[in-house]
Write a protein that holds these residues in place. Structure first.
Motif, PDB file in Angstrom:
ATOM      1  N   HIS A 176       0.841  -1.196   0.000  1.00 51.44           N
ATOM      2  CA  HIS A 176       0.000   0.000   0.000  1.00 51.44           C
ATOM      3  C   HIS A 176       0.879   1.251   0.000  1.00 51.44           C
ATOM      4  CE1 HIS A 176      -3.879  -2.000   0.588  1.00 51.44           C
ATOM      5  NE2 HIS A 176      -3.232  -2.852   1.365  1.00 51.44           N
ATOM      6  N   ARG A 177       0.575   2.184  -0.905  1.00 50.82           N
ATOM      7  CA  ARG A 177       1.284   3.451  -0.979  1.00 50.82           C
ATOM      8  C   ARG A 177       0.309   4.625  -0.886  1.00 50.82           C
ATOM      9  NH1 ARG A 177       4.227  -0.162  -0.381  1.00 50.82           N
ATOM     10  NH2 ARG A 177       6.125  -0.718  -1.556  1.00 50.82           N
ATOM     11  N   GLN A 178      -0.877   4.426  -1.428  1.00 51.83           N
ATOM     12  CA  GLN A 178      -1.924   5.454  -1.339  1.00 51.83           C
ATOM     13  C   GLN A 178      -2.701   5.233  -0.031  1.00 51.83           C
ATOM     14  OE1 GLN A 178      -2.528   7.934  -3.462  1.00 51.83           O
ATOM     15  NE2 GLN A 178      -1.147   7.362  -5.129  1.00 51.83           N
ATOM     16  N   ILE A 179      -2.137   5.760   1.047  1.00 51.26           N
ATOM     17  CA  ILE A 179      -2.711   5.537   2.382  1.00 51.26           C
ATOM     18  C   ILE A 179      -3.256   6.860   2.916  1.00 51.26           C
ATOM     19  CG2 ILE A 179      -2.288   4.684   4.720  1.00 51.26           C
ATOM     20  CD1 ILE A 179       0.220   3.245   3.566  1.00 51.26           C
ATOM     21  N   ALA A 180      -4.530   6.879   3.274  1.00 44.98           N
ATOM     22  CA  ALA A 180      -5.171   8.077   3.828  1.00 44.98           C
ATOM     23  C   ALA A 180      -5.366   7.917   5.330  1.00 44.98           C
ATOM     24  CB  ALA A 180      -6.510   8.323   3.142  1.00 44.98           C
ATOM     25  N   PHE A 181      -5.649   9.025   5.992  1.00 46.13           N
ATOM     26  CA  PHE A 181      -5.835   9.006   7.455  1.00 46.13           C
ATOM     27  C   PHE A 181      -7.071   9.817   7.825  1.00 46.13           C
ATOM     28  CE2 PHE A 181      -5.349  10.648  11.729  1.00 46.13           C
ATOM     29  CZ  PHE A 181      -4.876   9.554  12.434  1.00 46.13           C
ATOM     30  N   THR A 205       0.110  13.156  13.549  1.00 46.50           N
ATOM     31  CA  THR A 205       1.492  13.608  13.345  1.00 46.50           C
ATOM     32  C   THR A 205       2.388  12.461  12.911  1.00 46.50           C
ATOM     33  OG1 THR A 205       1.166  15.313  15.044  1.00 46.50           O
ATOM     34  CG2 THR A 205       3.433  14.769  14.451  1.00 46.50           C
ATOM     35  N   ALA A 206       2.218  11.285  13.548  1.00 42.97           N
ATOM     36  CA  ALA A 206       3.041  10.123  13.204  1.00 42.97           C
ATOM     37  C   ALA A 206       2.792   9.689  11.764  1.00 42.97           C
ATOM     38  CB  ALA A 206       2.758   8.977  14.163  1.00 42.97           C
ATOM     39  N   TYR A 207       1.533   9.727  11.342  1.00 45.01           N
ATOM     40  CA  TYR A 207       1.190   9.384   9.959  1.00 45.01           C
ATOM     41  C   TYR A 207       1.867  10.328   8.979  1.00 45.01           C
ATOM     42  CZ  TYR A 207      -1.585   9.838   5.662  1.00 45.01           C
ATOM     43  OH  TYR A 207      -1.973   9.963   4.350  1.00 45.01           O
ATOM     44  N   GLU A 208       1.750  11.611   9.240  1.00 46.00           N
ATOM     45  CA  GLU A 208       2.313  12.605   8.318  1.00 46.00           C
ATOM     46  C   GLU A 208       3.839  12.477   8.238  1.00 46.00           C
ATOM     47  OE1 GLU A 208       1.412  17.268   7.226  1.00 46.00           O
ATOM     48  OE2 GLU A 208       0.959  16.508   9.233  1.00 46.00           O
ATOM     49  N   ASN A 209       4.475  12.284   9.390  1.00 48.65           N
ATOM     50  CA  ASN A 209       5.932  12.146   9.414  1.00 48.65           C
ATOM     51  C   ASN A 209       6.387  10.883   8.681  1.00 48.65           C
ATOM     52  OD1 ASN A 209       6.176  14.505  10.888  1.00 48.65           O
ATOM     53  ND2 ASN A 209       6.335  13.459  12.870  1.00 48.65           N
ATOM     54  N   TRP A 210       5.671   9.777   8.924  1.00 44.39           N
ATOM     55  CA  TRP A 210       6.047   8.507   8.291  1.00 44.39           C
ATOM     56  C   TRP A 210       5.921   8.602   6.775  1.00 44.39           C
ATOM     57  CZ3 TRP A 210       4.308   4.879   4.964  1.00 44.39           C
ATOM     58  CH2 TRP A 210       4.910   3.618   5.000  1.00 44.39           C
ATOM     59  N   MET A 211       4.830   9.168   6.309  1.00 42.90           N
ATOM     60  CA  MET A 211       4.620   9.286   4.865  1.00 42.90           C
ATOM     61  C   MET A 211       5.715  10.138   4.223  1.00 42.90           C
ATOM     62  SD  MET A 211       1.802   7.566   3.911  1.00 42.90           S
ATOM     63  CE  MET A 211       1.062   8.359   2.470  1.00 42.90           C
ATOM     64  N   ILE A 213       8.843  10.687   5.425  1.00 38.57           N
ATOM     65  CA  ILE A 213      10.119   9.977   5.496  1.00 38.57           C
ATOM     66  C   ILE A 213      10.231   8.907   4.416  1.00 38.57           C
ATOM     67  CG2 ILE A 213      11.471   8.363   6.912  1.00 38.57           C
ATOM     68  CD1 ILE A 213      10.491   9.956   9.367  1.00 38.57           C
ATOM     69  N   HIS A 214       9.101   8.275   4.072  1.00 39.01           N
ATOM     70  CA  HIS A 214       9.105   7.191   3.090  1.00 39.01           C
ATOM     71  C   HIS A 214       8.850   7.688   1.668  1.00 39.01           C
ATOM     72  CE1 HIS A 214       8.880   4.837   6.778  1.00 39.01           C
ATOM     73  NE2 HIS A 214       9.226   3.783   6.074  1.00 39.01           N
ATOM     74  N   GLY A 215       9.011   8.995   1.466  1.00 39.98           N
ATOM     75  CA  GLY A 215       8.886   9.545   0.124  1.00 39.98           C
ATOM     76  C   GLY A 215       7.477   9.539  -0.428  1.00 39.98           C
ATOM     77  N   LEU A 216       6.490   9.546   0.444  1.00 34.88           N
ATOM     78  CA  LEU A 216       5.091   9.487   0.019  1.00 34.88           C
ATOM     79  C   LEU A 216       4.321  10.754   0.377  1.00 34.88           C
ATOM     80  CD1 LEU A 216       4.334   5.802   1.151  1.00 34.88           C
ATOM     81  CD2 LEU A 216       4.871   6.604  -1.172  1.00 34.88           C
ATOM     82  N   SER A 217       5.030  11.862   0.492  1.00 39.84           N
ATOM     83  CA  SER A 217       4.380  13.104   0.915  1.00 39.84           C
ATOM     84  C   SER A 217       3.285  13.539  -0.065  1.00 39.84           C
ATOM     85  CB  SER A 217       5.411  14.224   1.089  1.00 39.84           C
ATOM     86  OG  SER A 217       6.163  14.394  -0.102  1.00 39.84           O
ATOM     87  N   ASP A 218       3.467  13.215  -1.360  1.00 36.58           N
ATOM     88  CA  ASP A 218       2.438  13.578  -2.346  1.00 36.58           C
ATOM     89  C   ASP A 218       1.155  12.769  -2.151  1.00 36.58           C
ATOM     90  OD1 ASP A 218       4.172  15.376  -3.486  1.00 36.58           O
ATOM     91  OD2 ASP A 218       4.788  14.044  -5.132  1.00 36.58           O
ATOM     92  N   ASN A 219       1.244  11.670  -1.417  1.00 38.76           N
ATOM     93  CA  ASN A 219       0.070  10.808  -1.193  1.00 38.76           C
ATOM     94  C   ASN A 219      -0.644  11.101   0.125  1.00 38.76           C
ATOM     95  OD1 ASN A 219       0.876   9.585  -3.549  1.00 38.76           O
ATOM     96  ND2 ASN A 219       1.693   7.741  -2.579  1.00 38.76           N
TER      97      ASN A 219
END
Length: 345
Positions: A176-181, A205-211, A213-219
């Motif tokens: 999964h790469r397209q992960i919403a919260f 905050t943890a979700y946003e930081n993790w995304m 860090i893993h290069g998924l900020s656009d998602n």
């Protein structure tokens, strides 16, 4: 007057041992450490002093009492088992130590009143100023479910940030790469119950930081509001609408009750769980395992959170502990049928 049984509970010995130590029974074989602890507890509870001087003063009568102040409403406690079980844990552990609990209503509690209690437990996000004011009048302050409170107080909290990262790691392993919260907002309150300022939930905050860090900020897709099924349903509808043809392949929900709203929104739109969108949540309420499909979630031992808070209060009241402690109650990931491996395009 404090009873022999109450002293025994707090000292961790039998009532017979307390009785013989306090009556200077020379035939009693007990270690110096145990004898000292019994005498210390008896003195802290004014056992002999009360006996010699007659009726207890109001201050003495509150030695074995704990004030409980909570930011959430009774309705939310009824709707969300997380808070209800914390309260049950507090009541159970208080009963074990013969502490009297008194739940005080916001808007009706005064600092002068709090000064009389053996300890004060706060549940939820009170303002820094409010906690500081309480601490000035009663340093036996135990802060529950507030990750942002000063470390000079005893703190009891969950490992939500760590578990959010663990959930994201698991979803990533499932392609999964397209992960919403979808989560809730935290508003701090004062003793009058007035909202003061907004805090970001540690899961958000943890979700946003993790995304990031893993290069998924656009998602990154975040929807936060009140902690209700209705909000989660509307947030899911907005998420689906704004996503167009690029639906998220997974949604993380901050609580199981909110997940019920997410399920309902997806089912009304004929979006299959987990074939199209996987769902992972927090709480592990009893209903989670009976949802269709059964909900993957993070099991939180809310009962233990409440019990730990009272144990910390007991150490403050009877043992005289001064050093503040931070206790993180561990949770556990429960994988069920609401998550499936995604096929990367």
């Amino acid at each position: 007057m404090a009873s022999i049984r109450e002293i025994a509970k707090l000292a961790g010995v039998s009532p017979a041992t307390v009785s013989r130590v306090l009556n200077a029974d020379e035939t009693m074989s007990v270690s110096p450490a145990t004898r000292t602890r019994i005498i210390k507890v008896a003195n802290q509870l004014n056992y002999h002093k009360v006996e010699n001087l007659g009726p207890k003063s109001p201050k003495q009568s509150y030695k074995l009492s704990i004030a409980v102040i909570k930011t959430h409403s009774s309705k939310r406690e009824n709707d969300d088992p997380y808070f209800r079980l914390i309260q049950e844990g507090i009541a159970l552990e208080a009963g074990n130590w013969n502490f009297r609990l008194e739940t005080l209503k916001l808007g009706e509690v005064s600092l002068e009143q709090l000064a009389q209690f053996g300890a004060v437990l706060t549940i939820g996000a009170f303002t820094d100023e409010t906690l500081a004011d309480i601490y000035k009048v009663n340093q036996n302050l135990i802060v529950v479910d507030n990750h942002f409170a000063s470390s000079r107080y005893d703190l009891v909290h969950t490992d939500f940030a760590k578990q959010t990262e663990q959930v994201l790691d698991y979803l990533y392993e499932q392609n999964h790469r397209q992960i919403a919260f979808i989560g809730g907002e935290i508003r701090t309150v004062d003793l009058n119950g007035q909202n003061q300022y907004l805090l970001a939930d540690v899961r958000t905050t943890a979700y946003e930081n993790w995304m990031t860090i893993h290069g998924l900020s656009d998602n990154i897709q975040i929807k936060t509001g009140d902690w209700t099924m209705a909000f989660a349903l509307n947030a899911t509808n907005e998420l689906v609408k704004s996503s167009g043809d690029q639906l998220p392949t997974a949604i993380i929900s901050a609580s199981d009750p909110m997940s019920i709203g997410i399920y309902r929104a997806l089912q009304l739109k004929n979006i299959d769980i987990p074939e199209t969108i996987s769902v992972f949540s927090f709480d592990d309420i009893e209903m989670a395992g009976f949802m269709s499909p059964p909900l993957s979630t993070v099991h939180i031992d809310s009962l233990e959170i409440g019990r730990v808070a009272v144990r910390l209060a007991k150490e403050r009241i009877s043992d005289g502990r001064k050093t503040a402690l931070r206790v993180e109650v561990a949770s556990e990931i429960i994988v069920r049928d609401s998550v499936r491996k995604n096929k990367l395009s």
